[in-house]
Design an enzyme around this catalytic site. Sequence first.
Site, mmCIF file in Angstrom:
data_model
loop_
_atom_site.group_PDB
_atom_site.id
_atom_site.type_symbol
_atom_site.label_atom_id
_atom_site.label_comp_id
_atom_site.label_asym_id
_atom_site.label_seq_id
_atom_site.Cartn_x
_atom_site.Cartn_y
_atom_site.Cartn_z
ATOM 1 N N TYR A 5 -6.141 19.503 3.302
ATOM 2 C CA TYR A 5 -5.466 18.263 3.698
ATOM 3 C C TYR A 5 -5.093 18.314 5.178
ATOM 4 C CZ TYR A 5 -1.954 14.524 3.707
ATOM 5 O OH TYR A 5 -1.240 13.388 3.984
ATOM 6 N N ALA B 245 -4.310 3.520 6.323
ATOM 7 C CA ALA B 245 -3.244 4.245 5.631
ATOM 8 C C ALA B 245 -3.718 4.821 4.304
ATOM 9 C CB ALA B 245 -2.046 3.328 5.399
ATOM 10 N N ARG C 160 -8.339 0.704 -3.590
ATOM 11 C CA ARG C 160 -9.306 0.958 -4.665
ATOM 12 C C ARG C 160 -8.930 0.204 -5.935
ATOM 13 N NH1 ARG C 160 -10.427 7.395 -4.847
ATOM 14 N NH2 ARG C 160 -8.165 7.453 -4.581
ATOM 15 N N ASN C 161 -7.633 0.016 -6.148
ATOM 16 C CA ASN C 161 -7.140 -0.730 -7.300
ATOM 17 C C ASN C 161 -6.954 -2.190 -6.883
ATOM 18 O OD1 ASN C 161 -5.481 -1.952 -9.300
ATOM 19 N ND2 ASN C 161 -4.747 0.056 -9.937
ATOM 20 N N HIS D 128 9.565 9.228 2.004
ATOM 21 C CA HIS D 128 9.707 8.898 0.583
ATOM 22 C C HIS D 128 8.520 8.056 0.104
ATOM 23 C CE1 HIS D 128 14.263 9.659 0.842
ATOM 24 N NE2 HIS D 128 13.756 10.546 0.014
ATOM 25 N N SER E 131 -0.651 12.852 9.557
ATOM 26 C CA SER E 131 0.440 13.603 8.950
ATOM 27 C C SER E 131 0.867 14.709 9.899
ATOM 28 C CB SER E 131 0.009 14.213 7.614
ATOM 29 O OG SER E 131 0.991 15.116 7.127
#
Length: 349
Positions: A227, A162, A113-114, A261, A214
């Site tokens: 989620y 991702a 998106r950025n 992480h 996940s």
Amino acid sequence: MQARVQMKQYVGPDLGKVIMGQVTFLWEFTSPCFNTWKKRVTSLAADSARVVANLPSRRYRLQQALECAALQMLDCNSMMSRVCAIFGGSRGIGHAVAQLLAQKGYCLAIIARNLGRAQTTAKNLGAGHLAFRCDVSKEEDIQNVFKEMETSLGQINYLVNAAGINRDGLLLRTKADDMLSQLQTNLLGTMLTCKAAVKGMIQQQGGAIVNVGSIVGLKGNSGQSVYSASKAGLVGFSCSLAKEIARKNIRVNMVAPGFIHTDMTTHLKEEQLKKTIPLGRFGEPQEVAEAVAFLLESPYVTGQVLVIDGDLFFLHRKLNAALLPKVGLFLVHSDQPSNQRWKQVYFHV
């Protein structure tokens, strides 16, 4: 411009023009996306001129320069035959996947998106990788970015999903807008990118998709009901899609990371949580990237969910099984003539 100047220094302006013209012709003839690689062509011609600069014969220098350029173009075309789109490739696990695949020689489209962050990532990966902007929660954005990628890089052979967001909170305190945003990004967005990619893969009669889920999609987690639901939906979707398109030689798999992480886990109490993990530590994005690359490149693996959590999930299942009461009883009869006894077998549900 710098490459052109270097080429003139190596072999002179006249021979430099000939080499540049011949390399350009070869590239246009062999590459499906020449316009994207114009800078690469100039650099490649300069490299070829440098290699042959000290050869005595002008004709021999030209011949050797073209042979050198042709070999380099074979490598580049091989790279472009493995085009991978990575949604969410500018940060976290997606960024680690991009770094690993770039090292393996893939041509990458980094989508986020950025746009600025995506461009920085693509630039740091080296020549030949491009950045695109897309909000995966919007179908129009996805359709447009696939058109741009195919125009610039050719057909997409590989897809990694991702991109994801998380809004932790108890269900009673979660707003409907937050529910929808998570479902649209994590689940619907992946469905739409897969739909767009599969169209091109069917035409090519091959491809591979890896969706990043996940561990909470398999075991749930307090404060992450929405989620968890979005990631659990990915499991059913990935396994079902794998069955739908397997005959087209398109594989679909999923990874389910545990505590890794990334930006999503920086707020967690790591010292406390890692005591619940048999391996005793959080994972690294690069370790998940290795699993993603394995699934992309394994030709006989499809419809699988690869758990990467240091055995957290299976420990959770073992503990649950040990704590459950023996709630069922059934009888099994042995077919052996010497043993006609009925056996009592307890089982867990």
